[in-house]
Design an enzyme around this catalytic site. Structure first.
Site, PDB file in Angstrom:
ATOM      1  N   ILE A 110    -104.964 -28.683 101.724  1.00  0.00           N
ATOM      2  CA  ILE A 110    -104.193 -28.969 102.559  1.00  0.00           C
ATOM      3  C   ILE A 110    -102.610 -29.034 101.943  1.00  0.00           C
ATOM      4  O   ILE A 110    -101.836 -28.517 102.592  1.00  0.00           O
ATOM      5  CB  ILE A 110    -104.340 -30.294 103.402  1.00  0.00           C
TER       6      ILE A 110
ATOM      7  N   VAL B 266    -109.577 -34.149 111.111  1.00  0.00           N
ATOM      8  CA  VAL B 266    -111.142 -33.862 111.195  1.00  0.00           C
ATOM      9  C   VAL B 266    -111.544 -32.905 110.216  1.00  0.00           C
ATOM     10  O   VAL B 266    -111.024 -32.659 109.186  1.00  0.00           O
ATOM     11  CB  VAL B 266    -111.619 -33.721 112.531  1.00  0.00           C
TER      12      VAL B 266
ATOM     13  N   LYS C  27    -110.989 -43.956 102.960  1.00  0.00           N
ATOM     14  CA  LYS C  27    -110.074 -43.451 103.833  1.00  0.00           C
ATOM     15  C   LYS C  27    -109.547 -44.803 104.910  1.00  0.00           C
ATOM     16  O   LYS C  27    -108.428 -44.791 105.221  1.00  0.00           O
ATOM     17  CB  LYS C  27    -110.312 -42.350 104.564  1.00  0.00           C
TER      18      LYS C  27
HETATM   19  P1  NAP Z   1    -108.576 -30.918  98.046  1.00  0.00           P
HETATM   20  O1  NAP Z   1    -108.432 -29.680  98.040  1.00  0.00           O
HETATM   21  O2  NAP Z   1    -109.809 -31.427  97.295  1.00  0.00           O
HETATM   22  O3  NAP Z   1    -107.361 -31.638  97.189  1.00  0.00           O
HETATM   23  C1  NAP Z   1    -107.291 -32.874  96.803  1.00  0.00           C
HETATM   24  C2  NAP Z   1    -106.049 -33.312  96.116  1.00  0.00           C
HETATM   25  O4  NAP Z   1    -106.273 -34.604  95.645  1.00  0.00           O
HETATM   26  C3  NAP Z   1    -106.044 -32.281  94.730  1.00  0.00           C
HETATM   27  O5  NAP Z   1    -104.810 -32.162  94.481  1.00  0.00           O
HETATM   28  C4  NAP Z   1    -106.656 -33.296  93.507  1.00  0.00           C
HETATM   29  O6  NAP Z   1    -106.178 -33.126  92.370  1.00  0.00           O
HETATM   30  C5  NAP Z   1    -105.878 -34.736  94.206  1.00  0.00           C
HETATM   31  N1  NAP Z   1    -106.396 -35.845  93.473  1.00  0.00           N
HETATM   32  C6  NAP Z   1    -107.854 -36.311  93.723  1.00  0.00           C
HETATM   33  N2  NAP Z   1    -107.704 -37.323  92.892  1.00  0.00           N
HETATM   34  C7  NAP Z   1    -106.681 -37.734  92.204  1.00  0.00           C
HETATM   35  C8  NAP Z   1    -106.180 -38.544  91.516  1.00  0.00           C
HETATM   36  N3  NAP Z   1    -106.818 -39.506  90.781  1.00  0.00           N
HETATM   37  N4  NAP Z   1    -104.768 -38.803  91.000  1.00  0.00           N
HETATM   38  C9  NAP Z   1    -104.079 -37.511  91.487  1.00  0.00           C
HETATM   39  N5  NAP Z   1    -104.401 -36.429  92.187  1.00  0.00           N
HETATM   40  C10 NAP Z   1    -105.974 -36.684  92.804  1.00  0.00           C
HETATM   41  O7  NAP Z   1    -108.624 -31.681  99.461  1.00  0.00           O
HETATM   42  P2  NAP Z   1    -108.059 -31.588 100.962  1.00  0.00           P
HETATM   43  O8  NAP Z   1    -109.217 -31.047 101.712  1.00  0.00           O
HETATM   44  O9  NAP Z   1    -106.851 -30.627 100.727  1.00  0.00           O
HETATM   45  O10 NAP Z   1    -107.773 -32.940 101.194  1.00  0.00           O
HETATM   46  C11 NAP Z   1    -106.506 -33.485 101.070  1.00  0.00           C
HETATM   47  C12 NAP Z   1    -106.220 -34.783 101.896  1.00  0.00           C
HETATM   48  O11 NAP Z   1    -106.723 -34.575 103.409  1.00  0.00           O
HETATM   49  C13 NAP Z   1    -107.277 -35.854 101.324  1.00  0.00           C
HETATM   50  O12 NAP Z   1    -106.662 -37.017 101.458  1.00  0.00           O
HETATM   51  C14 NAP Z   1    -108.263 -36.051 102.369  1.00  0.00           C
HETATM   52  O13 NAP Z   1    -108.656 -37.232 102.442  1.00  0.00           O
HETATM   53  C15 NAP Z   1    -107.661 -35.515 103.581  1.00  0.00           C
HETATM   54  N6  NAP Z   1    -108.469 -34.915 104.572  1.00  0.00           N
HETATM   55  C16 NAP Z   1    -109.186 -33.636 104.286  1.00  0.00           C
HETATM   56  C17 NAP Z   1    -109.761 -33.360 105.347  1.00  0.00           C
HETATM   57  C18 NAP Z   1    -110.661 -31.823 105.073  1.00  0.00           C
HETATM   58  O14 NAP Z   1    -111.244 -31.331 106.187  1.00  0.00           O
HETATM   59  N7  NAP Z   1    -110.480 -30.965 104.040  1.00  0.00           N
HETATM   60  C19 NAP Z   1    -110.252 -33.773 106.561  1.00  0.00           C
HETATM   61  C20 NAP Z   1    -109.722 -35.156 106.786  1.00  0.00           C
HETATM   62  C21 NAP Z   1    -108.784 -35.516 105.593  1.00  0.00           C
HETATM   63  P3  NAP Z   1    -107.056 -32.103  91.299  1.00  0.00           P
HETATM   64  O15 NAP Z   1    -107.134 -30.924  91.908  1.00  0.00           O
HETATM   65  O16 NAP Z   1    -106.498 -32.530  89.960  1.00  0.00           O
HETATM   66  O17 NAP Z   1    -108.399 -32.934  91.224  1.00  0.00           O
END
Ligand code: NAP
Length: 315
Positions: free
Chosen positions: A14, A182, A158
Site C-alpha cells: 500500500i 478491508v 490493529k
Molecule cells: P506489506 O506490503 O507487508 O508492508 C508492510 C510494511 O510494514 C513493510 O514496509 C514492512 O517493512 C513494514 N514493517 C513491518 N514491521 C516493521 C517494523 N517492525 N518496523 C518498520 N517497518 C515494519 O503490507 P501492506 O499490505 O502494504 O499493509 C500496509 C498497512 O496496511 C498495514 O498497516 C496493514 O495492517 C494495513 N492493511 C493492509 C490490508 C491489505 O489487505 N493488504 C488491509 C487492511 C489494512 P519490511 O519490508 O522491512 O518488512
C-alpha cells in the site's frame, strides 16, 4: 517543491502506491524503511530522483523516526507486519502497538500537522456480540477480548494500535485521520508478492471456493483515500475503506474467464452451509465515498492483480 510528507514502511504494497501518487502530485516525499536495499522500485518512480528520500528506521526505535519526520507537514503511518496468522503474538503486537506509540510521539514532538494512519477493517468487524442486524460502519470496533480468545493477533494488534493512536491524538491535540481498509488487491509496485495478493492467487489455484462474502478495495483507491485524507481539511475520524462486497464465486468467475490457464477448473463452492462473512446490506461505505467519490470496478482490480503477478512471473 511541494509540501514535505513522510510514509512509514514506504516499500510495502500500500505504501509504495501512496509514495507513487504523492510524487505524481508534486510532494517532496520521505519514506522510512528497514532495509533500503529493498527499495529499487521506489527510486525508479517518476519524480523520485528529485523528490524522494529514504530514511533507515524501525518502528521499535523512536529515535530512528525523528530525522524522517522533522519538518514534515504530514505523516502516513502505514508500516505494520501483515499476515493472516502469527504464531508468536509479539511479532505483530510489538511493532503495531509500540510502533504506533513511537510514531505518534515522534509526530507530536516534531509538530507534524496531520497524521494519516492505516488501520484495518480488522479493527472494525471482529465483534461476536454485535447484534446480527447492526449495520457495520466506522462506529464499530472489534472486541479485543474476543480477538485474544480466537488468537486473532493481527486483529488485536490493529484494534489496540488504533485505539492507542486515538487516545494519544486526543491527549496531545494531534490531528489524526484513520483509514481502515478491508482486503486490498491490485497491481504491485514492489518486487516481491505480499500477503493479500498472494491470498487471491491461492484462491484461484486452490481446491475450493469459500462460501462467503468478501469486501475488497483496490490498492490505488486505498492510496488515494490516504492522500485525500491528508489534503481535505474537512476529513475527520475513521474511514471504513471498502469499495465492493461480492461473493467469492464472483471473484473466481471473473478470473476464470480471463485467466483459465491459472485457475483450477475443478474449483467448487460448498453451499451446504449458510454464507459466511457480513452480508452486503449490513455494511456501509458512504463515508469513504464522500472522500474519494468513485472507486475502481472490482473486475478491473481482480484482473489487474493477476495480470501483474503473471507479468512478474509469480503465477
Ligand atoms: P506489506 O506490503 O507487508 O508492508 C508492510 C510494511 O510494514 C513493510 O514496509 C514492512 O517493512 C513494514 N514493517 C513491518 N514491521 C516493521 C517494523 N517492525 N518496523 C518498520 N517497518 C515494519 O503490507 P501492506 O499490505 O502494504 O499493509 C500496509 C498497512 O496496511 C498495514 O498497516 C496493514 O495492517 C494495513 N492493511 C493492509 C490490508 C491489505 O489487505 N493488504 C488491509 C487492511 C489494512 P519490511 O519490508 O522491512 O518488512
Amino acid at each position: 517543491m511541494g509540501k514535505i510528507v513522510c510514509v512509514t514502511g514506504a516499500n510495502g504494497f500500500i505504501a509504495s502506491w501512496i509514495v507513487c501518487k504523492l510524487l505524481q502530485r508534486g510532494y517532496t516525499v520521505r519514506g522510512t524503511v528497514r532495509n533500503p536495499e529493498k527499495c529499487g522500485h521506489l527510486l525508479g518512480l517518476d519524480g523520485a530522483k528529485e523528490r524522494l528520500t529514504l530514511f533507515k528506521a524501525d518502528l521499535l526505535s523512536y529515535e530512528s523516526l525523528l530525522p524522517a519526520f522533522r519538518g514534515c507537514h504530514g505523516v502516513f503511518h502505514t508500516a505494520c507486519p501483515v499476515a493472516f496468522q502469527f504464531d508468536n503474538p509479539d511479532d505483530v503486537l510489538g511493532p503495531a502497538i509500540q510502533g504506533t506509540e513511537n510514531v505518534m510521539t515522534a509526530c507530536s514532538n516534531e509538530k507534524v500537522q496531520r497524521v494519516v494512519m492505516t488501520s484495518s477493517g480488522a479493527a472494525i468487524v471482529a465483534d461476536p456480540n454485535r447484534p446480527k442486524d447492526k449495520v457495520v460502519d466506522e462506529s464499530c470496533w472489534s472486541d479485543s477480548e474476543a480477538c485474544k480468545e480466537w488468537k486473532s493477533w493481527y486483529s488485536l494488534a490493529k484494534t489496540e494500535s488504533e485505539k492507542l493512536a486515538w487516545k494519544f491524538a486526543k491527549e496531545k491535540g494531534l490531528d489524526l485521520i484513520v483509514i481502515c481498509p478491508v482486503m486490498v488487491f491490485g497491481p504491485i509496485l514492489q518486487p516481491t508478492s505480499n500477503t493479500t495478493v498472494e491470498a487471491l492467487k491461492n484462491i484461484i489455484k486452490g481446491s475450493s471456493i469459500p462460501n462467503s462474502w468478501i469486501r475488497l478495495v483496490d490498492v490505488r483507491d486505498v492510496a488515494e483515500s490516504h492522500i485525500v485524507a491528508l489534503e481535505n481539511e474537512a476529513a475527520s475520524g475513521r474511514y471504513f475503506c471498502f469499495a465492493h462486497c461480492i461473493h467469492y464465486k464472483d471473484v473466481v468467475s471473473v478470473l476464470a474467464k480471463k485467466f483459465p490457464q491459472h485457475c483450477n477448473p475443478e474449483l467448487q463452492c460448498d453451499e451446504s452451509q449458510p454464507v459466511g462473512g457480513i452480508a452486503p446490506e449490513l455494511t456501509k461505505n458512504d463515508k469513504l465515498l464522500s472522500l474519494i467519490k468513485e472507486t475502481i470496478p472490482y473486475e478491473q482490480t481482480l484482473v489487474d492483480t493477476i495480470s501483474c503477478l503473471d507479468d512478474k512471473g509469480f503465477m
